[in-house]
Write a protein that holds these residues in place. Structure first.
Motif, short mmCIF file in Angstrom:
data_model
loop_
_atom_site.label_atom_id
_atom_site.label_comp_id
_atom_site.label_asym_id
_atom_site.label_seq_id
_atom_site.Cartn_x
_atom_site.Cartn_y
_atom_site.Cartn_z
N GLY A 35 0.80 -1.23 0.00
CA GLY A 35 0.00 0.00 0.00
C GLY A 35 0.83 1.27 0.00
N ASP A 45 -1.04 0.10 -4.74
CA ASP A 45 -2.34 0.43 -4.14
C ASP A 45 -2.76 -0.59 -3.09
OD1 ASP A 45 -3.01 -1.69 -5.78
OD2 ASP A 45 -4.37 -0.56 -7.06
N GLY A 46 -1.89 -1.54 -2.81
CA GLY A 46 -2.14 -2.47 -1.72
C GLY A 46 -3.21 -3.51 -1.97
#
Length: 168
Positions: A35, A45-46
């Motif tokens: 993330g 963006d995990g």
């Protein structure tokens, strides 16, 4: 953090402030999917969703990566072949795009002209298609022999062997 010893609550501790060496300055592992955009990652963006802007490999999604980006691409087959239903621009193949889709179209000249070598429904021109092509005197799209245009796309004339209906 920073004492070169992994204490409770730390995932790592390498005792330095060097980014990109696997352990960040807050004693968290640098890895794709955490993330946070760590050194060497274009994005992070995990999540494992490969249909958003950032792939699960921490690479920015793009046309040709093999994943259809929702809201951005109609398709993405990870190749540059334009005859397989998905163009190299990540748009679905359609009649009129200028590319012949295998097994679906017999021609596709990329225009809406019906009187050239390919009709606008991606079929080869033929007598009876309702469009006058080279070599045809007429083409009324039917096989009625008693009207002004015969089924061979020639104009009805006296002596053609057909009795024409009275036209007033």
């Amino acid at each position: 953090c920073g004492n070169n010893r992994v204490d409770e609550g730390e995932a790592c501790d390498d005792g330095n402030d060097n980014a990109g060496d696997g352990c960040d300055t807050e004693c968290r592992l640098e890895r794709c999917g955490n993330g946070r955009q760590d050194q060497g990652e274009a994005c992070d963006d995990g999540n494992d969703d490969d249909t958003d802007a950032c792939l699960s490999t921490c690479v920015v999604a793009s046309c040709g990566d093999g994943y259809t980006q929702v809201g951005e691409e109609e398709c993405d087959d990870a190749n540059v072949h334009n005859d397989d239903g998905c163009l190299d621009t990540c748009l679905k193949s359609v009649c009129g795009d200028g590319y012949v889709e295998r097994g679906v179209e017999v021609c596709d000249d990329g225009n809406q002209v019906n009187t050239d070598g390919c009709t606008n429904v991606c079929e080869l021109p033929r007598c009876g298609d309702n469009f006058v092509q080279d070599g045809e005197a007429c083409d009324d799209g039917n096989e009625i022999e008693t009207d002004a245009c015969l089924s061979n796309c020639q104009a009805a004339t006296c002596g053609d062997g057909q009795v024409q209906a009275d036209v007033e």
